[in-house]
Design an enzyme around this catalytic site. Structure first.
Site, short mmCIF file in Angstrom:
data_model
loop_
_atom_site.label_atom_id
_atom_site.label_comp_id
_atom_site.label_asym_id
_atom_site.label_seq_id
_atom_site.Cartn_x
_atom_site.Cartn_y
_atom_site.Cartn_z
N ASN A 9 0.88 -1.17 0.00
CA ASN A 9 0.00 0.00 0.00
C ASN A 9 0.91 1.22 0.00
O ASN A 9 1.48 1.57 1.02
CB ASN A 9 -0.89 -0.04 1.26
CG ASN A 9 -1.71 1.23 1.42
OD1 ASN A 9 -1.78 2.06 0.52
ND2 ASN A 9 -2.33 1.38 2.58
N LYS A 11 0.22 4.27 -0.37
CA LYS A 11 -0.37 5.49 0.21
C LYS A 11 -0.06 6.71 -0.68
O LYS A 11 0.10 6.55 -1.88
CB LYS A 11 0.10 5.67 1.66
CG LYS A 11 -0.16 4.40 2.49
CD LYS A 11 0.02 4.58 3.97
CE LYS A 11 -0.23 3.25 4.68
NZ LYS A 11 -0.15 3.36 6.13
N HIS A 94 -9.59 1.50 4.83
CA HIS A 94 -8.32 1.65 5.53
C HIS A 94 -8.52 2.62 6.70
O HIS A 94 -9.27 3.58 6.60
CB HIS A 94 -7.25 2.19 4.57
CG HIS A 94 -5.88 2.13 5.17
ND1 HIS A 94 -5.45 3.06 6.09
CD2 HIS A 94 -4.88 1.23 5.04
CE1 HIS A 94 -4.22 2.73 6.48
NE2 HIS A 94 -3.85 1.63 5.85
N GLU A 96 -6.82 4.94 7.82
CA GLU A 96 -6.55 6.36 7.53
C GLU A 96 -7.75 7.01 6.85
O GLU A 96 -8.05 8.18 7.08
CB GLU A 96 -5.27 6.47 6.67
CG GLU A 96 -4.04 6.20 7.53
CD GLU A 96 -2.85 5.60 6.79
OE1 GLU A 96 -2.82 5.64 5.55
OE2 GLU A 96 -1.94 5.08 7.48
N GLU A 166 -5.84 -4.79 10.60
CA GLU A 166 -4.80 -3.79 10.83
C GLU A 166 -5.08 -3.04 12.13
O GLU A 166 -5.87 -2.08 12.13
CB GLU A 166 -4.77 -2.79 9.67
CG GLU A 166 -4.45 -3.41 8.33
CD GLU A 166 -3.80 -2.41 7.40
OE1 GLU A 166 -2.70 -2.70 6.92
OE2 GLU A 166 -4.37 -1.33 7.17
N GLY A 172 2.23 2.20 10.85
CA GLY A 172 3.20 3.27 10.69
C GLY A 172 3.89 3.68 11.98
O GLY A 172 4.58 4.68 12.04
N SER A 211 3.05 -2.18 10.48
CA SER A 211 4.50 -2.27 10.73
C SER A 211 5.09 -3.65 10.42
O SER A 211 5.96 -4.13 11.16
CB SER A 211 4.84 -1.83 12.15
OG SER A 211 4.44 -0.49 12.36
#
Ligand code: PGA
Length: 248
Positions: A9, A11, A94, A96, A166, A172, A211
């Site tokens: 991904n 991003k 996701h 985010e 996730e 991250g 991560s």
């Protein structure tokens, strides 16, 4: 037997030149291993990367997809448009998107359904925040995220979909869920499907994301219900991404 799947991904990173280079470097390092591999690239590079990966083992994906079929939805990209670029996958939900752009469970379910309707496999992301984990709400949060999609698309829709667990606190941050922590949730998710459709549950690919690095991938992927990974930061480096892929 489920096949492993490793998805990058990217991003909102890179330029046209770096996207082409990264895809080329990944392609150059592929060794025909049995696991599936894909990259979810920024929309504007789907064409460039799509041309490079056409006919190769590396599949193309998008990072999101519109929740409507077409029309006056400024800034959105429809599943039909993604189909034009031969996208095999589209990430939906996701964390985010959920946290920064207000994607609700209902909206994520609508995006999921739009992708499926065009034969694009949605990769449905689910996961809890640190606060939710500390308050013992992990399974409840995941239930709510799954139920919204069950309600709209039905359980059987997942025979053409992928799930990515996730934990938001691991994305991250360098804080990976332990193999056991991840396995526990993956097993729970598969169990939710097993109650409804045992064969589907057995075949469902459930990826771990948060991560994942070359150093921890092998142990995570060795867990019985972890079928690969959704990789953010480490997918921006071809070597790291390929090492993770080989661990699957
Ligand atoms: P990360 O991101 O690997 O950088 O933690 C994972 C993701 O957001 O999918």
């Amino acid at each position: 037997m489920r096949r492993s799947l490793v998805v990058g991904n990217w991003k909102m990173n890179g330029t046209q030149a770096s996207a082409i280079k990264l895809a080329s470097d990944i392609l150059a390092g592929l060794n025909g291993a049995d696991a599936e591999i894909a990259v979810c690239v920024p929309y504007v590079y789907l064409s460039d990367v799509g041309q490079l990966v056409k006919g190769t083992q590396l599949a193309l994906g998008a990072q999101n997809v519109g929740d409507q079929e077409s029309g006056a939805y400024t800034g959105e990209i429809s599943a039909t448009m993604l189909k034009d670029f031969d996208c095999k996958f589209a990430i939906v939900g996701h964390s985010e998107r959920r946290a920064y752009y207000g994607d609700s469970n209902a909206m994520v379910a609508a995006r999921f359904a739009q992708a499926l309707a065009q034969g694009i496999k949605p990769i449905l992301c689910v996961g809890e925040t640190l606060q939710q984990r500390e308050q013992d709400q992990t399974f409840q949060v995941i239930d709510e995220e799954l139920d919204a999609v069950f309600d709209l698309a039905g359980v059987d829709a997942f025979s053409d979909a992928v799930i990515a667990y996730e934990p938001v606190w691991a994305i991250g941050t360098g804080m990976t869920a332990s193999d056991q922590q991840a396995q526990e949730v993956h097993q729970y998710i598969r169990g939710r499907f097993a109650d409804k459709n045992a064969a589907l549950a057995e075949n469902l690919q459930i990826l771990y994301g948060g991560s994942v690095k070359p150093g921890n991938a092998k142990a995570l992927f060795a867990m019985p219900d972890i079928d690969g990974g959704l990789i953010g930061g480490a997918s921006l480096d071809a070597d790291s991404f390929l090492q993770i892929y080989r661990a699957a």
